[in-house]
Motif scaffolding. Structure first.
Motif, short mmCIF file in Angstrom:
data_model
loop_
_atom_site.label_atom_id
_atom_site.label_comp_id
_atom_site.label_asym_id
_atom_site.label_seq_id
_atom_site.Cartn_x
_atom_site.Cartn_y
_atom_site.Cartn_z
N THR A 117 -15.32 9.81 -12.68
CA THR A 117 -14.47 10.80 -12.00
C THR A 117 -13.77 10.22 -10.78
O THR A 117 -12.54 10.36 -10.67
N LEU B 198 -11.86 18.56 -18.73
CA LEU B 198 -12.57 18.20 -19.95
C LEU B 198 -14.07 18.07 -19.70
O LEU B 198 -14.90 18.50 -20.50
N MET B 199 -14.42 17.45 -18.58
CA MET B 199 -15.83 17.23 -18.27
C MET B 199 -16.57 18.53 -17.95
O MET B 199 -17.78 18.63 -18.17
N TYR C 184 -5.86 15.52 -26.05
CA TYR C 184 -5.69 14.89 -24.73
C TYR C 184 -4.93 13.57 -24.86
O TYR C 184 -5.30 12.71 -25.68
N THR C 185 -3.87 13.42 -24.08
CA THR C 185 -3.00 12.24 -23.99
C THR C 185 -2.12 12.04 -25.22
O THR C 185 -1.38 11.05 -25.30
N ILE D 168 -3.38 12.16 -17.00
CA ILE D 168 -4.72 11.84 -17.51
C ILE D 168 -5.76 12.18 -16.45
O ILE D 168 -6.80 12.78 -16.74
N ALA D 169 -5.47 11.83 -15.20
CA ALA D 169 -6.41 12.10 -14.10
C ALA D 169 -6.53 13.59 -13.82
O ALA D 169 -7.63 14.08 -13.53
N HIS E 7 -20.56 7.64 -16.27
CA HIS E 7 -20.07 8.99 -15.96
C HIS E 7 -20.00 9.22 -14.46
O HIS E 7 -19.07 9.86 -13.96
N TYR F 152 -8.74 15.27 -16.63
CA TYR F 152 -10.09 14.73 -16.86
C TYR F 152 -11.20 15.65 -16.34
O TYR F 152 -12.17 15.92 -17.08
N VAL G 107 -11.09 7.65 -12.06
CA VAL G 107 -9.91 8.28 -12.64
C VAL G 107 -9.05 8.91 -11.54
O VAL G 107 -7.82 8.83 -11.56
#
Length: 377
Positions: free
Chosen positions: A205, A271-272, A85-86, A264-265, A201, A268, A208
């Motif tokens: 979200t 990934l979560m 990631y990134t 990235i946003a 956490h 995200y 981001v």
């Protein structure tokens, strides 16, 4: 309170705040300057300069992925690297340098990363990355291969295992999973107390997402704030901040900074919500290496141990003192583990070939049996 006094107090507050900001900026520059003055063992390392034969892979949904093929074309085994990631394909610098003379290597930029095509947010999913990997293998891997994935790249490999289990054991002969997770990333504590971690956490979200909607503005700020990013990455991405090369940190930070904020946003949430525990049974068909730094707080060692529990035949290597970017921080240990994997794959292949010859002898006699019989007759 008289107006003049209120103005005086306000001025003092503003002045103190400005002084604090200036002091913080000066302290930051001083810290970065001191770090850069230390001996740097990687100062002459040609990061981002190792190149292979560039090519483009068009995916099943029409996205163009940038890829490079390196090493001897006639090598019996291809090693396919899936970055995190990134990051981008250059994150495998030390592994490319180590293996390019002996193995055929395939590196690729995952969609929206590096030089690959951008896609809408709805196409930024782990399952889609698994489908992309299938397209890369079909296009660039003529024979057997080994897959190596770091962080999100490891999740890509698991997604491929879930969607294309038939590839594992035949086409795909081995797997290395580096600093990754099979799920439950939203439960990672980030090294914080439980209540604070839950709050982080909960806020992450929407935060981001908001940053993604202000991506152009945020990206301009990211370019201006590289010293802050350098210090943060040095302490969060690497286990031994005092020993890591400033050049290595700069290299990693430049890859992250080149990844747009909206990308990235977009990734995200994927990934979560990632959960591929069910795919581990597929990986158990082939030799598997699991590698993690014992100071990794992004994908903590417990996640690698959980993968290991689902893969009884896998080998787990915990690199002492290393963090999430273990492939750059401790390349010797990572390369050694990959070397062990390639040896296991080779030994498994040799054993399979011997078993095949045994089975053939049982049904037809030893190879060359007719000729031997003729000579002895």
């Amino acid at each position: 309170m008289p107006a003049r006094r209120r103005v005086g107090i306000a001025g003092a507050v503003v002045g103190a705040t400005s002084a604090s900001v200036a002091a913080a900026a000066l302290a930051k520059r001083y810290a970065v300057g001191r770090i850069r003055l230390r001996p740097d063992t990687a100062a002459s390392e040609p990061f981002g300069e190792l190149r292979g034969r560039a090519t483009t892979v068009r995916t099943s949904d029409g996205v163009e992925l940038h890829a490079e093929v390196d090493g001897p074309e006639d090598a019996p085994l291809t090693v396919v690297f899936c970055h995190g990631y990134t990051l981008n394909l250059d994150s495998w610098h030390y592994q490319r340098r180590h293996l390019r003379d002996s193995c055929r290597l395939v590196f690729w930029d995952q969609r929206c990363h590096g030089r690959s095509t951008r896609t809408p947010a709805e196409d930024c999913t782990i399952d889609r990355l698994g489908a992309d990997l299938a397209d890369v293998i079909e296009a660039l891997v003529p024979g057997p291969c080994v897959l190596i994935g770091h962080s999100m790249g490891g999740m890509t490999v698991m997604a491929l295992a879930e969607s294309h289990p038939e590839l594992f054991g035949d086409k795909i002969r081995g797997v290395a999973l580096i600093s990754t997770s099979a799920g439950r990333l939203a439960e990672v504590t980030l090294g914080l107390p439980a209540l604070i971690s839950k709050a982080v956490h909960w806020a992450a979200t929407p935060t981001v997402s908001l940053l993604g909607r202000r991506a152009a503005l945020v990206d301009r700020g990211r370019q201006a704030g590289s010293d802050v990013a350098f210090l943060m990455l040095r302490y969060l991405g690497f286990g031994d901040a005092t020993a890591v090369s400033p050049t290595v940190v700069d290299f990693a930070e430049s890859m992250i900074r080149s990844t747009p904020t909206d990308v990235i946003a977009d990734f995200y949430p994927a990934l979560m919500s990632h959960d591929k525990l069910a795919a581990l049974d597929v990986l158990d068909r082939v030799p598997t290496e699991i590698i993690v730094g014992d100071k990794d707080w992004l994908t903590p060692p417990d996640h690698s141990r959980s993968i290991n529990a689902g893969l009884p035949s896998a080998r787990l290597t915990e690199v002492k003192g290393a963090s999430h970017l273990v492939l750059l921080e401790r390349p010797a240990e990572v390369n050694e583990a990959i070397g062990e994997l390639l040896k296991r794959v080779q030994d498994t292949g040799a054993a399979g070939a011997a078993e095949g010859i045994e089975n053939l002898e049982e049904t037809t006699g030893p190879p060359g049996g007719a000729a031997v019989a003729e000579e002895s007759g």
